[in-house]
Design a protein around this motif. Structure first.
Motif, PDB file in Angstrom:
ATOM      1  N   GLY A 393      10.959 -19.896  43.964  1.00 15.59           N
ATOM      2  CA  GLY A 393      11.297 -21.294  43.701  1.00 15.59           C
ATOM      3  C   GLY A 393      10.121 -22.227  43.853  1.00 15.59           C
ATOM      4  N   PRO A 394      10.210 -23.424  43.288  1.00 13.54           N
ATOM      5  CA  PRO A 394       9.076 -24.354  43.298  1.00 13.54           C
ATOM      6  C   PRO A 394       8.702 -24.836  44.694  1.00 13.54           C
ATOM      7  CG  PRO A 394      11.055 -25.393  42.399  1.00 13.54           C
ATOM      8  CD  PRO A 394      11.349 -23.934  42.514  1.00 13.54           C
ATOM      9  N   ALA A 395       9.692 -25.023  45.570  1.00 12.00           N
ATOM     10  CA  ALA A 395       9.362 -25.510  46.918  1.00 12.00           C
ATOM     11  C   ALA A 395       8.535 -24.490  47.675  1.00 12.00           C
ATOM     12  CB  ALA A 395      10.644 -25.832  47.678  1.00 12.00           C
ATOM     13  N   VAL A 396       8.964 -23.225  47.596  1.00 10.61           N
ATOM     14  CA  VAL A 396       8.218 -22.159  48.272  1.00 10.61           C
ATOM     15  C   VAL A 396       6.856 -21.971  47.620  1.00 10.61           C
ATOM     16  CG1 VAL A 396       8.193 -19.689  48.800  1.00 10.61           C
ATOM     17  CG2 VAL A 396      10.314 -20.997  49.021  1.00 10.61           C
ATOM     18  N   GLN A 399       4.634 -24.670  48.879  1.00  6.65           N
ATOM     19  CA  GLN A 399       4.252 -24.400  50.264  1.00  6.65           C
ATOM     20  C   GLN A 399       3.217 -23.285  50.331  1.00  6.65           C
ATOM     21  OE1 GLN A 399       7.564 -23.352  52.748  1.00  6.65           O
ATOM     22  NE2 GLN A 399       6.367 -23.408  54.652  1.00  6.65           N
ATOM     23  N   ARG A 400       3.418 -22.238  49.515  1.00  4.84           N
ATOM     24  CA  ARG A 400       2.462 -21.134  49.517  1.00  4.84           C
ATOM     25  C   ARG A 400       1.087 -21.606  49.052  1.00  4.84           C
ATOM     26  NH1 ARG A 400       5.073 -17.859  46.545  1.00  4.84           N
ATOM     27  NH2 ARG A 400       5.863 -16.452  48.145  1.00  4.84           N
ATOM     28  N   GLN A 401       1.062 -22.426  48.018  1.00  9.87           N
ATOM     29  CA  GLN A 401      -0.218 -22.926  47.517  1.00  9.87           C
ATOM     30  C   GLN A 401      -0.941 -23.751  48.583  1.00  9.87           C
ATOM     31  OE1 GLN A 401       1.017 -25.027  43.986  1.00  9.87           O
ATOM     32  NE2 GLN A 401       0.771 -23.219  42.659  1.00  9.87           N
ATOM     33  N   PRO A 476       9.216 -16.077  51.518  1.00 10.67           N
ATOM     34  CA  PRO A 476       9.785 -15.055  50.626  1.00 10.67           C
ATOM     35  C   PRO A 476       8.697 -14.475  49.732  1.00 10.67           C
ATOM     36  CG  PRO A 476      11.157 -17.026  50.647  1.00 10.67           C
ATOM     37  CD  PRO A 476       9.895 -17.379  51.386  1.00 10.67           C
ATOM     38  N   ALA A 477       8.787 -13.167  49.508  1.00  9.07           N
ATOM     39  CA  ALA A 477       7.779 -12.488  48.693  1.00  9.07           C
ATOM     40  C   ALA A 477       7.802 -13.021  47.265  1.00  9.07           C
ATOM     41  CB  ALA A 477       8.028 -10.986  48.697  1.00  9.07           C
ATOM     42  N   GLU A 478       6.652 -13.022  46.637  1.00  6.55           N
ATOM     43  CA  GLU A 478       6.569 -13.428  45.234  1.00  6.55           C
ATOM     44  C   GLU A 478       7.310 -12.408  44.369  1.00  6.55           C
ATOM     45  OE1 GLU A 478       2.351 -15.784  44.817  1.00  6.55           O
ATOM     46  OE2 GLU A 478       2.344 -13.603  44.701  1.00  6.55           O
ATOM     47  N   ALA A 485       8.514 -20.575  32.429  1.00  5.20           N
ATOM     48  CA  ALA A 485       8.110 -21.017  33.765  1.00  5.20           C
ATOM     49  C   ALA A 485       7.812 -22.509  33.796  1.00  5.20           C
ATOM     50  CB  ALA A 485       6.885 -20.222  34.225  1.00  5.20           C
ATOM     51  N   LYS A 486       7.362 -23.048  32.679  1.00  6.24           N
ATOM     52  CA  LYS A 486       7.061 -24.477  32.577  1.00  6.24           C
ATOM     53  C   LYS A 486       7.586 -25.005  31.254  1.00  6.24           C
ATOM     54  CE  LYS A 486       2.695 -24.564  35.226  1.00  6.24           C
ATOM     55  NZ  LYS A 486       1.245 -24.879  35.115  1.00  6.24           N
ATOM     56  N   CYS A 487       8.044 -26.241  31.262  1.00  4.57           N
ATOM     57  CA  CYS A 487       8.415 -26.887  30.012  1.00  4.57           C
ATOM     58  C   CYS A 487       8.210 -28.389  30.146  1.00  4.57           C
ATOM     59  CB  CYS A 487       9.852 -26.564  29.603  1.00  4.57           C
ATOM     60  SG  CYS A 487      11.055 -26.713  30.912  1.00  4.57           S
ATOM     61  N   ASP A 488       8.205 -29.051  29.029  1.00  8.48           N
ATOM     62  CA  ASP A 488       7.940 -30.488  28.995  1.00  8.48           C
ATOM     63  C   ASP A 488       9.275 -31.223  28.922  1.00  8.48           C
ATOM     64  OD1 ASP A 488       7.173 -33.077  28.564  1.00  8.48           O
ATOM     65  OD2 ASP A 488       5.801 -32.633  26.908  1.00  8.48           O
TER      66      ASP A 488
END
Length: 825
Positions: A393-396, A399-401, A476-478, A485-488
């Motif tokens: 998920g985006p939140a994790v 955080q990982r980044q 959580p593991a990747e 994964a991305k859209c406008d």
């Protein structure tokens, strides 16, 4: 060339592929190839079935929506019946002799005959036009653009006489047409034939001898229905029917073009398809998840994996014209969606209004607008961010980044302090820190070469580094999947592109549905400031999967019918438009479609409904009267024999040798490919792994699909091209197949393994031949077969100096090359 398998001997003779081989075995079988005759036309000319496709195919290029030579347009009733510049009328309802169209197409004068180029119309085509005009030249809408009807099954004449041929309502629709032509269908096939047909159709593997005998001896009236139910519940069902879907969506695990780079995690989409079919996921939900799985309110890992649908196409990592490449990518998506899901060649309206179907350029770009928010597959410098979605998920992910950035900063600052201390160490210790002893030297001596402040800073950074590492380990593991994964969420405006040129945009268009299918614009949600997507694709998906959509359910019902009978009720299953093949049984198609939707879009219920019919259970034997009247079997008076598909052949060979690994799901496998085949790549062997023999023996659906390197045992048996949607595979009989089945490493290895199995299960030659026939044909050997193959064994030993092992291997190879093994009745 295509094969008429009915010209083959019925059973127990080696496949007529390579005469040299049969010179050794002493058996020679003739092979007859022929081009199929045109389908017979009924006595009454039907506008939608006979006339409109004929006009579209032969007349519209000069007298259609775009051209009006001589002032004549034939695509609508009013213009076709209007007075021409010459004062004549092309079509005069009820008066064929006054109709200039008929006079021109039937003319013997080449200077007057129409069409001026190509072959003239056939006598049957001219006769159909004459009959239609004589009957009043009624102009009907195209059948596929009309709402789905709910017809009652027809009543039959001589009900008692036809009772053996009518098991379900499906058979009433079929029998009505046979009665109209004065034809009788074949009776049911033998039970041994039926169970083999059902096994291959539903799970793609042969039944064992024990399974066949159990069914043959089951005298209960519901034995056939229970067999169907059991096969539909087997996990192999999803593997078999998943491959049909993968053909349709041009599934592959690489990008094509010169580098043919990998699509990471594409196999997870394949597994999603198999699981969905095994679960009997409603077909409308199945489509919703693929078209808009990321926009659903209940989006999750499964629905995100489904959006891998958008990432399966070809992709050029260095296009000469990036903007054109972008619209090529969108066109590919719309083509697969239009043809695969709705049976419409929408892509034909990219550069101009559709030449045949009533689809405008505005309709085309109105549909492109739904996909405009999709990001490209990738960019040359970043080939993963747009298509690899992290299930955490985006939140994790955020955080990982952040933690990874902190870790890199702490590591950099720690190393600077370490280097300050190392600079003060003796030369031997400095050299030691450049190798594997670095950590040991630093642990023992770094403190002695730093001042107190430096050491305090170092210890603090090391403690922080340990804490950050601990936090990272606790996340959580990747788990990445190929997905949108991305859209406008706020895509740029979409414009009509004359001649398809993206550098010369014309009028702006908003998302809307084609006028021929009801038109209208979607109701789109108001976007929040942090919206991830526009919601356009979800609106499109809901329109496509609406029970009111005239095409979606019809198209899928037709596909299921196609894979059971060898051809659809509409043979052109990707084209329900005016140039497509008209349905042979239009009322039956609508009847099945209505029940498919009523049954909750259940594919398994549709399978059973079709397979319970007498039409599906017919014998494949010839019938001289019916063959003469309907050589293409469009009226379904018999069941058509077919050759096993590439996957069925490979999987069956592994099963009869005892090698088939039934492990399901997971990363793809890499069967061994010869160096000669690998040499055909621009970089020989690049991108092809090396699976263990056990893994390489998994089912063919799990083979890694590299667009530039399809394994020969698949490609030679008509594995589809992976660059575009495949509605139906070619079925060919050609010399390379003979060479593959006799001489390839794969075939030779399977014959060797089968011989080993025979020797392990029987001591004497007769017993070994019995074992081989039992495994290959799933039946007991006959005495004459034992005698013939024993004589062949002795000839191979005496005349060709073959060892006992080699002779048995050649017998096994011969069995694997027989019609009985390679064809399905």
């Amino acid at each position: 060339m295509s094969l008429n398998p009915h010209t083959f001997p019925r059973k127990r003779s080696p496949a007529p592929m390579l005469r040299a081989w049969f010179a050794v075995t002493g058996v020679l079988v003739p092979l007859t190839l022929f081009a199929a005759e045109p389908a017979p036309t009924g006595e009454t000319a039907d506008f939608g079935r006979d006339i409109k496709p004929l006009l579209a195919r032969r007349c519209f290029s000069c007298h259609g929506p775009d051209e009006a030579e001589g002032g004549l347009r034939l695509h609508e009733s009013k213009s076709a019946q209007a007075e021409l510049e010459s004062g004549k009328r092309a079509v005069v309802p009820g008066a064929p002799d006054q109709s200039e169209l008929l006079a021109r197409v039937a003319s013997k004068d080449e200077s007057e005959r129409m069409p001026p180029e190509g072959k003239p119309l056939t006598e049957s085509e001219v006769a159909a036009l004459r009959q239609w005009i004589a009957a009043g030249a009624e102009w009907k809408g195209h059948w596929a653009f009309e709402p789905v009807a709910n017809p009652d099954p027809p009543r039959l004449q001589d009900e008692a006489q036809w009772a053996p041929h009518v098991a379900t309502d499906i058979d009433r629709f079929v029998a009505a047409q046979l009665q109209a032509r004065g034809l009788k269908p074949n009776r049911d096939a033998d039970r041994r034939v039926l169970i083999r047909r059902a096994y291959y159709d539903l799970i793609g593997l042969p039944p064992s001898t024990a399974e066949i005998e159990a069914f043959v001896n089951d005298t209960q009236p519901d034995a056939w229905g229970r067999l169907i139910d059991r096969l539909l519940e087997m996990p192999q069902y999803g593997e078999r029917w998943g491959r049909h879907w993968l053909d349709l969506v041009r599934y592959a695990e690489t990008n094509s073009f010169e580098r043919d780079g990998p699509k990471p995690n594409a196999w997870k989409y394949r597994d999603y398809v198999i699981r969905s079919l095994n679960e009997d996921k409603p077909y409308d939900r199945f489509l919703l998840e693929q078209l808009a799985g990321d926009e659903l309110p209940d989006a999750n890992l499964e629905t995100m994996t489904a959006t891998g649908f958008y990432r399966l196409g070809i992709w050029d990592d260095e296009p000469a014209d990036p903007l054109l490449a972008r619209y090529d990518e969108l066109d590919d998506i719309l083509t697969v969606t239009g043809q695969g899901l709705m049976g419409l060649t929408l892509n034909c309206a990219r550069c101009h209004d559709h030449k045949i179907d009533p689809v405008t350029q505005s309709d085309y770009y109105g549909l492109i607008a739904f996909f405009q928010g999709l990001t490209p597959y990738g960019h040359r410098g970043d080939q993963t961010s747009n298509n690899q979605w992290d299930a955490a998920g985006p939140a994790v992910k955020s955080q990982r980044q952040q933690l990874e950035q902190q870790k890199k900063q702490l590591e950099r600052e720690s190393r600077e302090l370490e280097q300050a201390g190392i600079a003060k160490m003796p030369a031997p210790d400095q050299r030691a820190t450049e190798g594997p002893e670095r950590a040991k030297v630093l642990r023992k001596k770094l403190k002695d070469h730093l001042d107190d402040q430096q050491w305090e800073q170092y210890e603090a950074k090391q403690a922080a580094l340990r804490e950050v590492s601990k936090q990272l380990a606790g996340l959580p593991a990747e788990e990445f999947v190929l997905a949108v994964a991305k859209c406008d969420p706020r895509p740029a405006a979409t414009h009509v592109l004359p001649r398809g040129n993206p550098h010369a945009p014309a009028a702006e268009v908003s998302p809307h549905f084609p006028e021929i299918l009801g038109g209208g614009s979607p109701s789109l949600p108001e976007l929040a400031a942090d919206a991830r997507s526009s919601g356009r694709r979800l609106a499109l998906a809901r329109w496509i999967t609406s029970p009111d959509n005239r095409l979606t359910a019809r198209v899928m019902v037709n596909r299921v019918w196609q894979f059971h009978f060898g051809r659809g009720i509409v043979a052109s299953s990707n084209n329900f438009g005016m140039l497509g093949t008209p349905p042979t049984h239009p009322e039956l198609l609508d009847y099945l479609t209505t029940h498919f939707v009523k049954d909750g879009w259940s594919l398994k219920k549709l399978h059973k409904r079709i397979m319970l019919s007498a039409a599906y259970r017919r014998a494949s034997s010839d019938n001289a009267e019916a063959l003469a009247a309907d050589p293409g079997n469009e009226l379904l008076w018999r069941f058509d024999i077919r050759r096993l598909s590439a996957e069925e052949l490979r999987d069956s060979m592994l099963q009869v040798t005892g090698e088939l690994n039934r492990q399901m799901y997971g990363p793809s496998i890499y069967p061994k490919i010869s160096q000669e085949v690998l040499a055909g790549q621009s970089r020989p062997g690049a991108g092809w792994g090396n699976s263990s023999p056990e893994q390489a023996s998994r089912r063919s659906v799990y083979i890694h699909i590299k667009r530039s390197l399809i394994p020969p045992e698949l490609s030679v048996f008509d594995f589809p091209e992976t660059d575009r949607s495949c509605e139906a595979r070619f079925v060919t009989i050609q010399p390379a197949q003979a060479l593959t089945m006799l001489n390839s490493d794969f075939a030779q290895a399977r014959a060797e393994k089968l011989a080993e199995r025979c020797r392990a299960e029987a001591e004497d030659l007769a017993g070994q031949i019995r074992v081989a026939i039992d495994h290959v044909f799933s039946r007991a050997a006959e005495a004459d077969e034992i005698r013939r193959y024993s004589e062949l064994f002795e000839r191979l030993r005496s005349q060709h100096e073959a060892s006992p092992e080699a002779a048995l291997k050649l017998i096994c190879l011969a069995l694997l090359n027989t019609n009985e093994f390679m064809f399905l009745d």
